[in-house]
Enzyme design. Structure first.
Site, PDB file in Angstrom:
ATOM      1  N   ASP A  64      43.823 -22.245   8.477  1.00 21.59           N
ATOM      2  CA  ASP A  64      43.820 -23.009   7.231  1.00 21.59           C
ATOM      3  C   ASP A  64      42.567 -22.683   6.423  1.00 21.59           C
ATOM      4  OD1 ASP A  64      46.196 -24.523   7.912  1.00 21.59           O
ATOM      5  OD2 ASP A  64      44.923 -25.607   9.336  1.00 21.59           O
ATOM      6  N   ASP A  66      40.394 -24.162   3.163  1.00 19.68           N
ATOM      7  CA  ASP A  66      40.167 -25.252   2.214  1.00 19.68           C
ATOM      8  C   ASP A  66      39.170 -24.818   1.148  1.00 19.68           C
ATOM      9  OD1 ASP A  66      41.827 -26.762   3.804  1.00 19.68           O
ATOM     10  OD2 ASP A  66      40.192 -27.782   4.850  1.00 19.68           O
ATOM     11  N   ASP A 143      31.198 -34.272   7.765  1.00 20.20           N
ATOM     12  CA  ASP A 143      30.891 -34.871   9.054  1.00 20.20           C
ATOM     13  C   ASP A 143      29.828 -34.111   9.846  1.00 20.20           C
ATOM     14  OD1 ASP A 143      32.569 -32.704   9.490  1.00 20.20           O
ATOM     15  OD2 ASP A 143      34.182 -33.875  10.386  1.00 20.20           O
TER      16      ASP A 143
END
Length: 451
Positions: A64, A66, A143
């Protein structure tokens, strides 16, 4: 994010030029590059961000990609006709290129007064967060430091605001900001720490792991459906055994799978062997590109509690089939309060467990009826995992493995002489008989008869 969390994570930009890192555009999906270039050409800032940058720096191949930008979701929607806006808690855009989806998020801000949008926090947990800000604010809102690295399409550099590059080199996970505050914002971050450490082979920084025992109960407040998704990421992504061991080591297992933790705490070495071998087998199947099913995995994780409960009720006089059914319903019901396992999987789990006692019934009709059951193969694989429980279970697994290799007629003949109530361990494996040739009665050219 609270003021305390912000002050412990002040951004300090470090730019790593192209010649000092290993990221190459040939390893970035064409769809992601199209999104990056189009945003950049339209005058917006555009960066590849998060796990894709981290994995590329580690020599991996991200699935993936992003993108982070200063364009708002509405501006992204206008720029890409092949996009759609999603999310209420986090508003963002999905740009679709065939089967591939590129997630485009606007830089997050640190306070409502510092950008447009809205944020809603309940008991320290962020339930809605659409406050736009700068790339510096976006970095400290993420995070882990290793997830706050930005690949700049304008000059192919990597921008590091929080020390993520050093963590990649040191193979350690540091949380950005105050750990307790960040976990209260989103308790699932504790599971993400375990998952990333297991996947990457990193260690979790002591300060990031310290609040696990105190704040682990907050996982009960997370949506059970979300914890099901997290469970799949933990156990079905090719690093399930490492994730399981780390959940135990950090004390988080009891908050996710209380029945599993209780059963293992009883010190059953055979059960531990079953669980760890089941996870290792799943990891091997993922590595080989084979299919895996959550049903089998959850059947493995919850087996100890189901088995012990069923045996307890049987000794109290409950009919065996009813005892197994009641045990399955009880354990699944408790587990689904934490992790919402869909019914299509719990039905398969119940069948796998219910078929285990039937392997002990090796009379002719029952053997062939069991072999014809649609869950036979999964239940048989589960039986093989149970081999460490006792020599009798191992012998039973060997018997069924051998029986499946025999022709129908040969197996039927071998079973014909067994008594109707004979226990499985008293029935010898049906071994193929050696055929003895008879000596020709006449001339040497005559054909021999076979016994």
């Amino acid at each position: 994010m609270s003021q305390d969390a912000r002050t412990t994570a002040k951004p300090a930009l470090r730019i790593i030029p192209r010649e000092q890192h290993v990221i190459s555009r040939k390893n970035i999906s064409k769809a992601a590059l199209r999104v990056l270039y189009r945003l950049n050409e339209a005058g917006y800032q555009a960066y590849l961000v998060g796990g894709a940058v981290r994995d590329l720096l580690l020599g991996g191949h991200p699935k993936d990609f992003d993108v982070a930008t200063n364009a708002t979701p509405d501006e992204v929607k206008k720029l890409f006709r092949n996009s759609r806006l999603i999310g209420r808690r986090f508003r963002l855009a999905h740009v679709v290129y065939g089967p591939e989806i590129i997630e485009v998020a606007t830089f997050r801000g640190t306070g409502e007064e510092e950008g447009e949008g809205d944020r809603h926090i309940v008991d320290g947990r962020i339930v809605r967060d659409n406050v736009w800000g700068t790339i510096e604010e976006d970095a400290i809102r993420r995070d882990f430091r290793v997830n706050a690295l930005y690949y700049d399409i304008s000059d192919f550099s990597v921008r590091d605001y929080v020390g993520g590059m050093q963590d990649v080199e040191d193979r350690v996970l540091h949380l950005i900001g105050d750990p307790a505050t960040r976990y209260r914002e989103d308790p699932v971050r504790m599971l993400r720490a375990v998952r990333l450490a297991a996947k990457l082979g990193f260690r979790i920084d002591a300060a990031a792991a310290a609040p696990f025992d105190e704040l682990g109960p907050l996982l009960a407040d997370a949506a059970p459906a979300r914890l099901f998704d997290e469970s799949l990421k933990l156990f079905l992504a090719g690093h399930g055994l490492k994730s399981f061991r780390m959940l135990e080591q950090t004390g988080l297992l009891k908050f996710m799978f209380p029945a599993t933790a209780r059963a293992l705490k009883r010190g059953d070495k055979a059960l531990r062997a079953l669980v760890e071998q089941g996870l290792a087998n799943t990891d091997a199947r993922v590595a080989e590109g084979k299919s895996v099913t959550p049903a089998f995995l959850f059947a493995v994780l919850l087996w100890g509690e189901v088995r012990d409960l069923a045996h307890t009720w049987i000794t109290k006089g409950l009919e065996p089939n009813a005892a197994w059914e009641r045990a399955a319903v009880h354990v699944i019901g408790e587990q689904c309060q934490r992790v919402a396992i869909p019914r299509r999987f719990t039905l398969t789990m119940e069948e796998i467990w219910a078929l285990q006692p039937r392997f002990e019934q090796v009379q002719r009709k029952r053997v062939f009826r069991l072999m014809a059951h649609p869950r036979f193969r999964a239940a048989f694989d589960f039986l093989l995992l149970r081999a460490a429980e006792s020599p009798a279970v191992k012998e039973l697994g060997d018997w069924w493995a051998h029986a499946q290799q025999l022709p129908h007629e040969t197996l039927a003949a071998a079973l014909a002489g067994s008594s109707a109530g004979a226990p499985a361990e008293s029935v010898a494996p049906a071994k193929p008989r050696k055929r003895r040739r008879r000596k020709p009665a006449g001339k040497s050219g005559n054909k021999s008869d076979h016994a």
